[in-house]
Design a protein around this motif. Structure first.
Motif, PDB file in Angstrom:
ATOM      1  N   CYS A   1       0.835  -1.204   0.000  1.00 19.47           N
ATOM      2  CA  CYS A   1       0.000   0.000   0.000  1.00 19.47           C
ATOM      3  C   CYS A   1       0.871   1.257   0.000  1.00 19.47           C
ATOM      4  CB  CYS A   1      -0.930   0.000   1.216  1.00 19.47           C
ATOM      5  SG  CYS A   1      -2.264  -1.235   1.134  1.00 19.47           S
TER       6      CYS A   1
ATOM      7  N   VAL B   1      -7.838   3.952  -2.671  1.00 18.63           N
ATOM      8  CA  VAL B   1      -7.653   2.583  -2.195  1.00 18.63           C
ATOM      9  C   VAL B   1      -8.724   2.260  -1.157  1.00 18.63           C
ATOM     10  CG1 VAL B   1      -6.040   0.940  -1.172  1.00 18.63           C
ATOM     11  CG2 VAL B   1      -5.170   2.886  -2.507  1.00 18.63           C
TER      12      VAL B   1
ATOM     13  N   TRP C   1      -9.983  -1.096   1.512  1.00 20.62           N
ATOM     14  CA  TRP C   1      -9.690  -2.409   2.093  1.00 20.62           C
ATOM     15  C   TRP C   1     -11.016  -2.998   2.563  1.00 20.62           C
ATOM     16  CZ3 TRP C   1      -4.565  -4.359   3.642  1.00 20.62           C
ATOM     17  CH2 TRP C   1      -4.621  -5.570   4.339  1.00 20.62           C
TER      18      TRP C   1
ATOM     19  N   VAL D   1      -5.920   3.180   5.280  1.00 18.11           N
ATOM     20  CA  VAL D   1      -6.679   3.298   4.035  1.00 18.11           C
ATOM     21  C   VAL D   1      -8.152   3.167   4.388  1.00 18.11           C
ATOM     22  CG1 VAL D   1      -4.835   2.387   2.566  1.00 18.11           C
ATOM     23  CG2 VAL D   1      -6.514   0.819   3.574  1.00 18.11           C
ATOM     24  N   GLU D   2      -9.012   3.469   3.441  1.00 18.25           N
ATOM     25  CA  GLU D   2     -10.449   3.358   3.682  1.00 18.25           C
ATOM     26  C   GLU D   2     -10.818   1.910   3.985  1.00 18.25           C
ATOM     27  OE1 GLU D   2     -14.739   4.063   1.378  1.00 18.25           O
ATOM     28  OE2 GLU D   2     -12.836   4.487   0.350  1.00 18.25           O
TER      29      GLU D   2
END
Length: 664
Positions: A5, A14, A16, A25-26
């Protein structure tokens, strides 16, 4: 994963999906994977280490744009040794030459997103010629240059929802410049699915436009969301129904009827090979309705993707791995399919997993026949040992198919807990629902049940007795196996109820709210196959007869009268008293007022419907059900009958009562 990442280009979008990500990350839980629909992601990490959710993968993978990367974390094969679905999916990955980097592989060797976006002409929001045609078709529809109904179909990623937003913005802008506003209504299975539509329209409108959730205004013009289960009054100037394949057919019929009556144009869009399924069923079944009611309906199919390239490898992989593109046998192969030409076969999970053609044939037929056939249904077919698959095969192709599940044989203690509302064991729909909501005693949960989970007949072979032959065979096989009760649950319609009662089943329960999947009330039917089964069925049937009239006058007041009438048939009720008979006869002859006869009429109508409805004219049956049983307002009944006011409804009721069958 965190290292990979970190190597992604700055500004990469991005997400997850699955367990908690080890990097900032989101994060999207598996249960909310469909919230990614309409998004454009550069990279997607799908964490299936604890188990692969087919539905979540199908939804999330569609959010990746062309050039994006899907990093799929699969569970270890040894942790799910019995999952044929996972084994088959791994095979599909290997056949597609998907790389499986080992634990020692350098992160630098992992793929990273690369730039790719289709480019439309300068100043043109449309990205493909297909999308441009769709926008023009909607404008032609709204401006009266085409038939009043438009159907746009496409595989996902073709930009049909965005096309609706572009067309809406253009129509609102033109209406504003002309000094007149336009009211555009839009509906979909849920408001969140319309995000791309509203964002596209908002981006094309001038800054003066006012945007709030589900509503966009520009001067006198309005783009407004309406829930799919309620048609507004008045009907908007233009109605857009997005993702119609995910909306129950009964609700689609209501939108169509309302727009035709109000002389308002309506457009339907549907995803054919989507993760939610149902698209092919929508295309076939709803197209029949349109062909009958609006023969000049315009149909438009979008082929060119806007979010990825033609022949995109990920789209092809998901289509194969989740059978999003499964097709039933060609219509021509079913021309002479009849019970006598078909062979009944039961298929094991191993047979299905090892024969791609057979699996695709059966799953394609289920997808064609049932709305909301999802990848999770495929997963269950291959992984659930309690599920049985039986088909009628015509020259090696599936002409009809049924999914069966054995239930019941619960322990005495568990049965008492279920009956008390303390436990709801999974995988036992019939006994649990009947103990909780019906009059099944706790001992009823110890009986052996077999449930018909799904049944489908190829559209080109319907009307030839295949469904009847298959159900009759299933009943006999269950009887020979010592099953006590066989049953099914379905979204209730009068034709479906007639089919099941015609095979010896009787209704024993009806849900008090319409199903989201079908739009109809869930009806459960049952047939006893043993003396013990009959002993369990009798109290359930008696309880259903007691509660049905009360349900129809309150939560089921809006149920279609033909279905409501069918639910009474076959009920065993005490005969009418002599006094009730005299009161009913006096009402039929016009000598007594309606209100003075209500108790006797209510009792008489129930018993008449239980005896038979074949001798009743349709308007007589509907008047009796809607006014006497459901107690709907006089004006509602009058409108349904096509008359004006209370007096003509009373006339219909008197004639209907005179035609009721004698209850014995």
């Amino acid at each position: 994963m965190a290292q990979w990442c970190a190597t992604l280009p700055a500004g990469s979008r991005v997400a997850w999906v699955g367990g908690a990500p080890p990097v900032a990350v989101e994060h999207v839980p598996l249960s909310r994977a469909d919230s990614l629909l309409g998004r454009d992601l550069d990279a997607l990490v799908f964490d299936a280490a604890d188990g692969l959710s087919a539905d979540a993968l199908g939804a999330a993978s569609g959010a990746l744009r062309g050039g994006g990367v899907l990093l799929l974390i699969l569970p270890a094969a040894k942790s799910h040794p019995d999952s044929l679905f996972l084994h088959r999916f791994r095979q599909q990955l290997h056949r597609a030459a998907v790389p499986f980097p080992g634990p020692d592989a350098a992160v630098s060797s992992w793929p990273v997103p690369r730039g790719w976006l289709p480019q439309g002409a300068t100043g043109d929001p449309c990205l493909t010629e297909d999308q441009r045609d769709a926008v023009q078709a909607v404008r032609d529809l709204a401006e009266g240059r085409a038939a009043p109904v438009l159907v746009i179909t496409a595989d996902r990623g073709r930009g049909k929802t965005a096309a609706l937003g572009i067309a809406a913005a253009q129509l609102m802008t033109v209406s504003r410049s002309g000094g007149e506003g336009i009211h555009i209504g839009v509906t979909a299975p849920r408001l969140s699915a319309l995000g791309p539509l509203f964002e596209q329209a908002k981006g094309l409108l001038p800054p003066a436009a006012v945007h709030e959730p589900g509503r966009l205004c520009l001067g006198a013009s309005v783009l407004q969301y309406f829930p799919p289960d309620g048609v507004p009054d008045p009907v908007p100037d233009l109605m857009l129904v997005d993702e119609a394949a995910g909306i129950p057919a009964q609700w689609l019929d209501q939108w169509l009827a309302a727009c035709l009556m109000a002389r308002r144009p309506i457009a339907f869009t549907g995803t054919i090979h989507g993760y939610e399924g149902g698209g092919r069923g929508f295309a076939v079944r709803f197209r029949r309705t349109l062909a009958r009611r609006v023969p000049d309906t315009r149909h438009l199919h979008l082929k060119t993707p806007v979010r990825w390239a033609v022949d995109d490898p990920l789209e092809a992989l998901m289509a194969r791995g989740l059978l999003l593109d499964a097709e039933a046998a060609e219509d021509a192969s079913m021309t002479d399919a009849r019970p006598g030409t078909c062979e009944r076969k039961a298929f094991s999970r191993e047979q299905l997993a090892g024969d791609e053609a057979l699996l695709g044939d059966i799953f394609g037929l289920l997808s064609l026949a049932h709305y909301r056939t999802r990848p999770s249904d495929l997963q269950r077919m291959l992984d659930d040992p309690a599920l049985k698959v039986v088909g009628l095969m015509h020259r090696g192709r599936a002409a009809a198919v049924a999914l069966l599940a054995d239930e019941g044989e619960l322990g005495a203690g568990l049965c008492r807990s279920v009956w008390a509302g303390e436990r709801r064991p999974q995988g036992h729909f019939l006994p649990v629902s009947l103990m909780l909501y019906g009059d099944m005693p706790p001992s009823g949960g110890m009986l052996r049940y077999r449930r018909v989970v799904r049944i489908a007949v190829h559209p080109a072979a319907q009307g030839r007795g295949l469904g009847t032959a298959l159900v009759q065979a299933l009943v006999e096989e269950a009887r020979e196996a010592g099953i006590d009760l066989i049953g099914a649950g379905f979204g209730g319609t009068a034709p479906l109820l007639r089919f099941w009662t015609g095979q010896g089943f009787c209704p024993v329960r009806v849900g008090v709210k319409p199903e989201v999947s079908s739009g109809g009330w869930a009806v459960t039917v049952l047939q006893a196959l043993t003396t013990e089964g009959q002993g369990g069925l009798d109290p359930v049937r008696a309880g259903f007869g007691r509660t049905l009239p009360m349900l129809l006058s309150d939560p089921l007041r809006g149920m279609a009268p033909d279905l409501a009438a069918g639910l009474f048939q076959g009920l065993t009720l005490a005969p009418l008293s002599g006094e009730d008979r005299r009161v009913i006869a006096a009402f039929a002859r016009g000598r007594r007022v309606y209100e003075a006869c209500l108790p006797a009429l209510h009792a008489g109508v129930i018993r008449g419907l239980a005896a038979s409805t074949e001798s009743l004219a349709e308007d007589h049956r509907d008047a009796l059900v809607m006014r006497v049983i459901q107690q709907r307002p006089w004006e509602t009944v009058a409108r349904h009958l096509g008359v004006s006011g209370r007096k003509p409804v009373i006339t219909v009721l008197r004639r209907a009562v005179a035609g009721l069958p004698d209850d014995g």
